[in-house]
Design an enzyme around this catalytic site. Structure first.
Site, PDB file in Angstrom:
ATOM      1  N   ARG A 118      -0.333  47.003  92.382  1.00  0.00           N
ATOM      2  CA  ARG A 118       0.798  47.674  91.729  1.00  0.00           C
ATOM      3  C   ARG A 118       1.619  48.366  92.796  1.00  0.00           C
ATOM      4  O   ARG A 118       1.109  49.210  93.524  1.00  0.00           O
ATOM      5  CB  ARG A 118       0.322  48.700  90.689  1.00  0.00           C
ATOM      6  CG  ARG A 118       1.421  49.057  89.673  1.00  0.00           C
ATOM      7  CD  ARG A 118       1.051  50.234  88.780  1.00  0.00           C
ATOM      8  NE  ARG A 118       0.958  51.437  89.561  1.00  0.00           N
ATOM      9  CZ  ARG A 118      -0.032  52.333  89.476  1.00  0.00           C
ATOM     10  NH1 ARG A 118      -1.009  52.166  88.628  1.00  0.00           N
ATOM     11  NH2 ARG A 118      -0.035  53.399  90.239  1.00  0.00           N
ATOM     12  N   GLU A 134       4.292  53.598  97.282  1.00  0.00           N
ATOM     13  CA  GLU A 134       3.088  53.032  97.902  1.00  0.00           C
ATOM     14  C   GLU A 134       2.768  51.722  97.213  1.00  0.00           C
ATOM     15  O   GLU A 134       3.294  51.425  96.138  1.00  0.00           O
ATOM     16  CB  GLU A 134       1.891  53.984  97.757  1.00  0.00           C
ATOM     17  CG  GLU A 134       1.472  54.204  96.319  1.00  0.00           C
ATOM     18  CD  GLU A 134       0.057  54.757  96.161  1.00  0.00           C
ATOM     19  OE1 GLU A 134      -0.718  54.740  97.124  1.00  0.00           O
ATOM     20  OE2 GLU A 134      -0.263  55.188  95.041  1.00  0.00           O
ATOM     21  N   ASN A 136      -0.532  49.818  95.757  1.00  0.00           N
ATOM     22  CA  ASN A 136      -1.955  49.980  95.446  1.00  0.00           C
ATOM     23  C   ASN A 136      -2.644  48.625  95.479  1.00  0.00           C
ATOM     24  O   ASN A 136      -2.254  47.715  94.745  1.00  0.00           O
ATOM     25  CB  ASN A 136      -2.122  50.589  94.055  1.00  0.00           C
ATOM     26  CG  ASN A 136      -1.459  51.954  93.950  1.00  0.00           C
ATOM     27  OD1 ASN A 136      -1.986  52.951  94.417  1.00  0.00           O
ATOM     28  ND2 ASN A 136      -0.255  51.998  93.371  1.00  0.00           N
ATOM     29  N   LYS A 299      -2.091  54.034 103.370  1.00  0.00           N
ATOM     30  CA  LYS A 299      -0.766  54.595 103.669  1.00  0.00           C
ATOM     31  C   LYS A 299      -0.426  54.429 105.149  1.00  0.00           C
ATOM     32  O   LYS A 299       0.733  54.255 105.522  1.00  0.00           O
ATOM     33  CB  LYS A 299      -0.719  56.038 103.208  1.00  0.00           C
ATOM     34  CG  LYS A 299      -0.797  56.057 101.680  1.00  0.00           C
ATOM     35  CD  LYS A 299      -0.952  57.403 101.065  1.00  0.00           C
ATOM     36  CE  LYS A 299      -0.861  57.300  99.549  1.00  0.00           C
ATOM     37  NZ  LYS A 299      -2.084  56.807  98.886  1.00  0.00           N
ATOM     38  N   LYS A 353       1.217  62.738 103.831  1.00  0.00           N
ATOM     39  CA  LYS A 353       0.173  62.061 103.050  1.00  0.00           C
ATOM     40  C   LYS A 353      -1.060  61.755 103.894  1.00  0.00           C
ATOM     41  O   LYS A 353      -0.939  61.140 104.951  1.00  0.00           O
ATOM     42  CB  LYS A 353       0.705  60.728 102.505  1.00  0.00           C
ATOM     43  CG  LYS A 353       1.909  60.852 101.595  1.00  0.00           C
ATOM     44  CD  LYS A 353       2.220  59.493 100.978  1.00  0.00           C
ATOM     45  CE  LYS A 353       3.419  59.595 100.060  1.00  0.00           C
ATOM     46  NZ  LYS A 353       3.638  58.336  99.333  1.00  0.00           N
ATOM     47  N   ARG A 440       5.843  55.702  84.910  1.00  0.00           N
ATOM     48  CA  ARG A 440       5.208  57.013  84.784  1.00  0.00           C
ATOM     49  C   ARG A 440       6.271  58.078  84.923  1.00  0.00           C
ATOM     50  O   ARG A 440       7.096  58.020  85.828  1.00  0.00           O
ATOM     51  CB  ARG A 440       4.135  57.203  85.850  1.00  0.00           C
ATOM     52  CG  ARG A 440       2.852  56.466  85.524  1.00  0.00           C
ATOM     53  CD  ARG A 440       1.864  56.564  86.644  1.00  0.00           C
ATOM     54  NE  ARG A 440       2.428  56.043  87.882  1.00  0.00           N
ATOM     55  CZ  ARG A 440       1.848  56.183  89.064  1.00  0.00           C
ATOM     56  NH1 ARG A 440       0.729  56.847  89.190  1.00  0.00           N
ATOM     57  NH2 ARG A 440       2.415  55.663  90.134  1.00  0.00           N
TER      58      ARG A 440
END
Ligand code: ADP
Ligand code: MG
Length: 464
Positions: A118, A134, A136, A299, A353, A440
């Site tokens: 994703r 990012e 995933n 990352k 991060k 989201r």
């Protein structure tokens, strides 16, 4: 839309919600509601307007990202070298790299590769650029529930068409769960053992289990593939390898290992869990993800890929490279002194991060400034644990959100996730496609974005 009061909205959503809870298991397990084991996943009441062009862009680039991850995963040296400084200071990443190095040493080749990814984006308001947050590669969550929210929104728009004047047809079809199940089934077929199962690796305290069950139900009903659920500790206790590499857990041969755990240090409280991870990696089962896919999704690798001339090492097609690069926000390692200086002066323009997944780990604002100043003063290698990223500022809009049966109005920003599946056996690419989405939405004052982590709600897209 504004004609409707919050109270009315709550009224009909709860009604609709109750019917749907029974129908669709749109639930997560709650630790908080006394006497009730279940609570609905937090949702937005109506879909969020999103530009169709950006939507198409995110879908179009998804197979290219799949191919990129696959190519990166095959370059063991690139992964080890890029993460070598991080390894010195981040014990968790170091353990993952150790497993990866063990596999490299034994020349283990993963012929069948399954990626269920994703890629998450925010639309930067000022530049109107769709920028990747990012990608995933492990435990890409909500393929199950996201479809249900799209369906719920579409049905609400139908039901209240006269009042809302919104076209349900503008919510794109979302079959993330079906497409993920299909990809899993295809990987299972490639493994070619009709009695073998899919093993879902789960956390001991899983709140978001119905999202996972939804996927396994589709797998069973459409493809007749059985699944079992095991924690890492159980896999260590009940697992072994046959001489031919077959992974046996609790008496079952495992064709596909699907990780919905194993991405956070807390998933490995003892050596037992690490032993389980290594055992699975050594096996012939298809891992989703393999250790190299897992590392390719860190990352740090995202930041390395954004450096000049790195994409060119992995992709040939110039148009593809340009499409991928267009999604990259500013990304830097912390050994760039100009950026550090700027980030200390303007911390609000950056996000810091660590190499973590699952939400709640990023550093913002004054904390970021203080952390950078401290690391500069100490001057050790700690900074290699982090990357810096340009902070993206999406447009803020009003919305009605529902959490634990209660609705509230707030100003929100949104993050679009596009699911993508990849199945490959040696040179044969069997699946490479975008497959559904997750919107989201979170209150604009919140930095973090995870739904399970309690920051965001599930939403869908209204194309404009
Ligand atoms: P995790 O692996 O923990 O999900 P993410 O990189 O997705 O890490 O960051 C978590 C959340 O922080 C995102 O969902 C998003 O809401 C917010 N975030 C991350 N990067 C940025 C950024 N560059 N600009 C603005 N918000 C960001
Ligand atoms: Mg994220």
């Amino acid at each position: 839309m504004m004609l409707w009061s919050g109270v009315l909205f709550v009224g009909f959503l709860l009604g609709t919600g109750i019917r749907r809870l029974k129908l669709s298991k749109e639930l997560t397990r709650s630790g908080r509601v006394p006497g009730v084991g279940l609570v609905h996943a937090p949702i937005s009441l109506l879909p969020l307007p999103f530009p169709e062009s950006c939507w198409k862009q995110a879908c179009e680039v998804a197979p290219i990202f799949n191919e990129l991850i696959d190519r990166v995963s095959l370059d063991g040296k690139f992964l080890q070298d890029s993460l070598s400084r991080t390894k010195q200071v981040d014990a968790f990443t170091s353990r993952l790299l150790d497993i990866h190095a063990t596999m490299l040493d034994s020349n283990k080749i993963e012929d069948i590769r399954l990626g269920l990814h994703r890629s998450d984006y925010m639309l930067d308001e000022q530049t109107n650029l769709l920028l990747q947050i990012e990608l995933n590669t492990i435990s890409s969550s909500f393929p199950g529930l996201s479809c249900l929210v799209s369906e719920l929104h579409r049905s609400l728009l139908h039901q209240f068409k006269q009042h809302l004047v919104l076209d349900p047809g503008r919510i794109p079809q979302n079959d993330a769960v079906g497409r993920f199940a299909e990809a899993m089934a295809k990987a299972w077929i490639e493994y070619n053992n009709p009695t073998a199962v899919v093993m879902v690796v789960v956390q001991t305290e899983e709140r978001n289990m119905y999202d996972q069950h939804w996927l396994c139900t589709v797998l069973k009903e459409r493809y007749h593939v059985r699944s079992i659920r095991k924690t890492l500790a159980e896999i260590d206790a009940q697992g072994n390898l046959l001489p031919d590499g077959t992974l046996i857990v609790d008496g079952e041969s495992v064709a596909v290992v699907y990780f919905r755990a194993g991405y956070a240090p807390t998933d490995y409280p003892s050596e037992s869990e690490w032993k389980a991870r290594l055992l699975m990696e050594k096996s012939s089962a298809v891992k989703c993800p393999s250790i190299s896919y897992h590392l390719a999704g860190t990352k740090k690798i995202q930041q390395e890929l954004a450096k000049p001339n790195i994409l060119e090492r992995f992709l040939e097609n110039k148009e593809d490279i340009a499409k991928v690069r267009k999604c990259f926000a500013g990304l830097w390692s912390l050994d760039d002194s100009n950026i550090i200086k700027d980030a200390i002066e303007r911390p609000g323009s950056y996000v810091m991060k660590p190499q973590r997944e699952g939400g709640g780990n990023n550093i913002y604002g004054d904390d970021l400034k203080l952390a950078l100043e401290r690391m500069e003063k100490v001057g050790n290698e700690e900074n290699a644990a982090y990357i810096l990223m340009q902070r993206i500022f999406p447009a803020i809009s009003p919305a009605i959100l529902m959490r634990e049966g209660v609705s509230f109005n707030d100003n929100v920003v949104s993050e679009l996730g596009v699911y993508a599946a990849y199945v490959r056996n040696k040179d044969k690419v069997i699946v490479n496609e975008h497959c559904g989405y997750l919107m989201r939405t979170k209150v604009s004052s919140s930095n973090e974005g995870g739904v399970a982590a309690g920051f965001a709600v599930l939403d869908s897209v209204y194309l404009v």
